[in-house]
Design a protein around this motif. Structure first.
Motif, short mmCIF file in Angstrom:
data_model
loop_
_atom_site.label_atom_id
_atom_site.label_comp_id
_atom_site.label_asym_id
_atom_site.label_seq_id
_atom_site.Cartn_x
_atom_site.Cartn_y
_atom_site.Cartn_z
N HIS A 140 0.79 -1.20 0.02
CA HIS A 140 -0.06 0.07 -0.10
C HIS A 140 0.82 1.33 0.05
O HIS A 140 0.27 2.33 -0.12
N LEU A 160 -3.77 11.53 -9.72
CA LEU A 160 -4.72 11.24 -8.88
C LEU A 160 -5.31 12.61 -8.24
O LEU A 160 -6.20 12.96 -8.17
N GLN A 164 -8.88 14.42 -7.81
CA GLN A 164 -9.79 14.27 -6.64
C GLN A 164 -8.80 15.10 -5.45
O GLN A 164 -7.43 14.99 -5.65
N VAL A 166 -6.67 14.82 -2.51
CA VAL A 166 -5.85 13.72 -1.88
C VAL A 166 -5.39 14.28 -0.57
O VAL A 166 -5.13 15.21 -0.30
N SER A 167 -5.03 13.17 0.31
CA SER A 167 -4.32 13.11 1.61
C SER A 167 -3.04 12.33 1.42
O SER A 167 -3.11 11.31 0.99
N LYS A 240 -5.38 -0.34 2.58
CA LYS A 240 -5.79 0.62 1.70
C LYS A 240 -6.51 1.91 2.07
O LYS A 240 -7.62 1.70 2.76
N GLY A 241 -5.79 2.86 1.85
CA GLY A 241 -6.47 4.28 2.61
C GLY A 241 -6.32 4.47 3.87
O GLY A 241 -6.86 5.56 4.19
N SER A 252 -6.46 8.60 7.91
CA SER A 252 -7.01 8.27 6.43
C SER A 252 -6.17 8.93 5.46
O SER A 252 -5.68 9.91 5.75
N CYS A 253 -5.63 8.02 4.60
CA CYS A 253 -4.57 8.53 3.65
C CYS A 253 -4.85 7.93 2.29
O CYS A 253 -4.67 6.60 2.24
N ASP A 254 -4.75 8.88 1.41
CA ASP A 254 -4.87 8.14 -0.07
C ASP A 254 -3.49 7.86 -0.70
O ASP A 254 -3.51 6.88 -1.45
N VAL A 255 -2.31 8.44 -0.39
CA VAL A 255 -0.79 8.03 -0.87
C VAL A 255 0.06 8.35 0.45
O VAL A 255 0.35 9.27 0.89
#
Length: 388
Positions: A140, A160, A164, A166-167, A240-241, A252-255
């Protein structure tokens, strides 16, 4: 192996010190020395310029030193492969193909013999060890090492962020994590991308813990100015996330970008070479293995038994000239010269491409001028080893 005539020098890796070795061998190569370079990539991506690449200041080509012209100039051969093991007793290096090795002629030999071996493979992240320390990270997280892979994936993060909000969380608050964080923030801001949130996860300690209090204060000021959240916690796993923190909280984290300390390569374990506690190649004042005098090592893969020092590019660059001298001296049966790493080093920490903090021992300062200075030094390093 020990018959008279041509001797085999094997340069394992194409790190900073080996670039200098190749440049010197291009000027002066003994006729009785057969040189082979093993490296998985046809170029070295200069780590000092990676933050500038992420920020959008450099193109990938600006940061790359093509190896083939340098290897050719040194009268050496290049084998595109990864090391999968060393047998120091038998004087052989085991190889495994890279992902690019698809046709039969691309597949490297299973192993290579040597009379003289020099190891400069750079910093690595051992995925198996990482999974033990931080379950889910391999699947991840976007891992900064190897730099060549990270550099090719960063544009997908930008895509990305364009689609949207992103965090982004940087895991690791040493020089690599700090520089990467500022570069990523600048990249999205300059592209007019709004709504991105940035966090820095320190691992539980302070930001820039290896720097002086004055430098730390300046870094924290820059983080605050850019609205970046600092979490003095350890990352204990990823899903994931989601980034799991040592306190039990979940971010919470997208990347998640992973810029933690590196590991010793797993393939050193059964090599027979003397190793440090952390598993790196142990070397003496001549950058020579105390257990096998025909093996030398430099850069992040090695540890000085007499004068341990931080694993950074500054020390790796300085190791090049004494390394090539001692490799040729060992080959010719001459006296070796000790390498004296500097007590203090000039350190330039970039905070994006419009500000840097410079430090030397207890002294420090910062500003746009420091970034321009770093830019000149980095460009000059790459230009020095480009053979057109």
């Amino acid at each position: 192996m020990h018959s008279t005539g041509i001797k085999k020098l094997l340069l394992l890796g194409a790190g900073h010190a080996h670039l200098h070795v190749l440049a010197q061998l291009a000027q002066n190569r003994p006729a009785d020395l057969d040189i082979t370079v093993v490296s998985p990539y046809p170029y070295q991506t200069y780590s000092g310029m990676t933050p500038g690449l992420v920020a959008g200041h450099y193109s990938p080509e600006d940061c790359q030193i093509p190896l083939e012209p340098l290897i050719k100039a040194a009268g050496a051969k290049w084998i595109q492969a990864r090391c999968s093991g060393i047998d120091a007793g038998e004087q052989r290096v085991r190889l495994s193909p890279t992902a690019k090795s698809q046709s039969a002629e691309d597949i490297p030999p299973p192993d290579l013999p040597y009379h003289l071996l020099s190891i400069d493979t750079g910093a690595v992240i051992d995925r198996e060890r990482l999974e033990v320390e931080m379950p889910g990270a391999s699947a991840h997280a976007l891992i900064v090492r190897p730099i060549e892979v990270f550099a090719s994936l960063w544009p997908k993060v930008v895509e990305l962020a364009q689609s949207q909000p992103v965090s982004i969380a940087i895991i690791g608050a040493g020089a690599a994590g700090i520089e990467l964080l500022f570069a990523a923030e600048q990249c999205l801001r300059q592209q007019g991308i709004h709504g991105a949130r940035f966090s820095l996860i320190t691992g539980g300690g302070e930001v820039a813990a290896n720097y002086s209090a004055g430098v730390r204060k300046r870094v924290l000021r820059q983080l605050k100015r850019r609205g970046i959240t600092v979490l003095r916690e350890a990352c204990v796993g990823l899903e994931k996330g989601r980034v799991k923190l040592g306190s039990g909280a979940v971010l919470s984290c997208d990347v998640p970008l992973l810029a933690i300390g590196t590991h010793a390569p797993a393939w050193l374990q059964d090599s027979g070479l003397a190793l440090s506690e952390a598993g790196h190649v142990l070397v003496n004042a001549f950058q020579q293995s105390p257990s096998h005098p025909n093996v030398f090592a430099a850069g992040d893969v090695s540890t000085r038994e007499d004068k341990p020092h931080p694993k950074s590019g500054v020390y790796a660059v300085r190791a090049g000239p004494p390394l090539v001298h001692n490799l040729l001296a060992q080959h010719e049966g001459l006296a070796l010269k000790p390498h004296h790493p500097p007590v203090n080093t000039l350190n330039l920490l970039s905070c994006g491409t419009d500000h840097a903090i410079v430090s030397y021992g207890p002294l420090y300062a910062g500003g746009a001028w420091a970034w321009r200075w770093k830019d000149r030094i980095d460009r000059a390093f790459v230009a020095k080893y480009r053979v057109l």
